[in-house]
Design an enzyme around this catalytic site. Sequence first.
Site: not given
Ligand SMILES: O=C(CO)[C@H](O)[C@H](O)COP(=O)(O)O
Length: 258
Positions: A40-43, A96, A98, A111, A118
């Site tokens: 999950s997340g923006s990456t 994933d 982080a 976050g 996860e």
């Molecule tokens: O742990 C997470 C969600 O629970 C995400 O992997 C983490 O917040 C990283 O996100 P991003 O790629 O947006 O920085």
Amino acid sequence: MTLTISKVPLSAIEEAKKLAAWTAVDKHVLPEHKVIGIGSGSTVPYVVERIVAQGPEVNKDRVFIPTGFQSKELIVDAHLSLGDVEQYPIIDVTIDGADEVDTELNCIKGGGACHLREKVLAEAADTWIIVADYRKNSQVLGTTYTQGVPVEVAPFAYAKVLQNLHHIGSPNAKLRLAKMKAGPVVSDNGNFVIDAPFDAEKMKDPYPLLAQIKMLTGVVEVGLFCHMAKAAYFGNQDGSVTVKWHDGKVDQIAGPQS
Ligand SMILES: O=C(CO)[C@H](O)[C@H](O)COP(=O)(O)O
């Protein structure tokens, strides 16, 4: 949600995320891998983008397991086959994001409040890989991600867990509140999330802290991932990628061209 990543030039941070994601996919998502966990997340949209670019021939026999609502949408929008960890408790590789990663590849995650699923997908995977931009590459957890350790809790127990977190060294632990809704953030599992900041002394050695928080009754999962990753890929501003390996080795490599 749509997978389409805009054609306008990406900001330096978005470029760094893309570099990390594309490099990690190129190195770790191999044709023989058939069950793939998507974090999950923006990456992570860049992870899916690169997997799609491997072509329909290789992807037609694969199944993709999401860590939450967002990654489920990414998989569906990309016309990839969706599976569940209930059907596929053994995953070839999970990639994933982080929130922060230390020198030993311990991470803060959660976050986005997805850390329960996860962690299940990280544990289920033969290989768990982290992708992030350079801002997440730290010596000690809590240096750049100062909001605290995300702790998913059963809703009815949140006040007791909060009090206990205050007692064990996080006096500023707070229930995470939603931005566009009055009240708490509710995870994909229907739980609340507490953000619990701890001092550097505790964060230096996160495993005992993880065990201590996890023992609090009412805690569902803790956003400290210790000794789980095989490697972490960080996209840098100069177009290079830093790879930190589980054995302490660090490589500096050029990112993919296209
Ligand atoms: O742990 C997470 C969600 O629970 C995400 O992997 C983490 O917040 C990283 O996100 P991003 O790629 O947006 O920085």
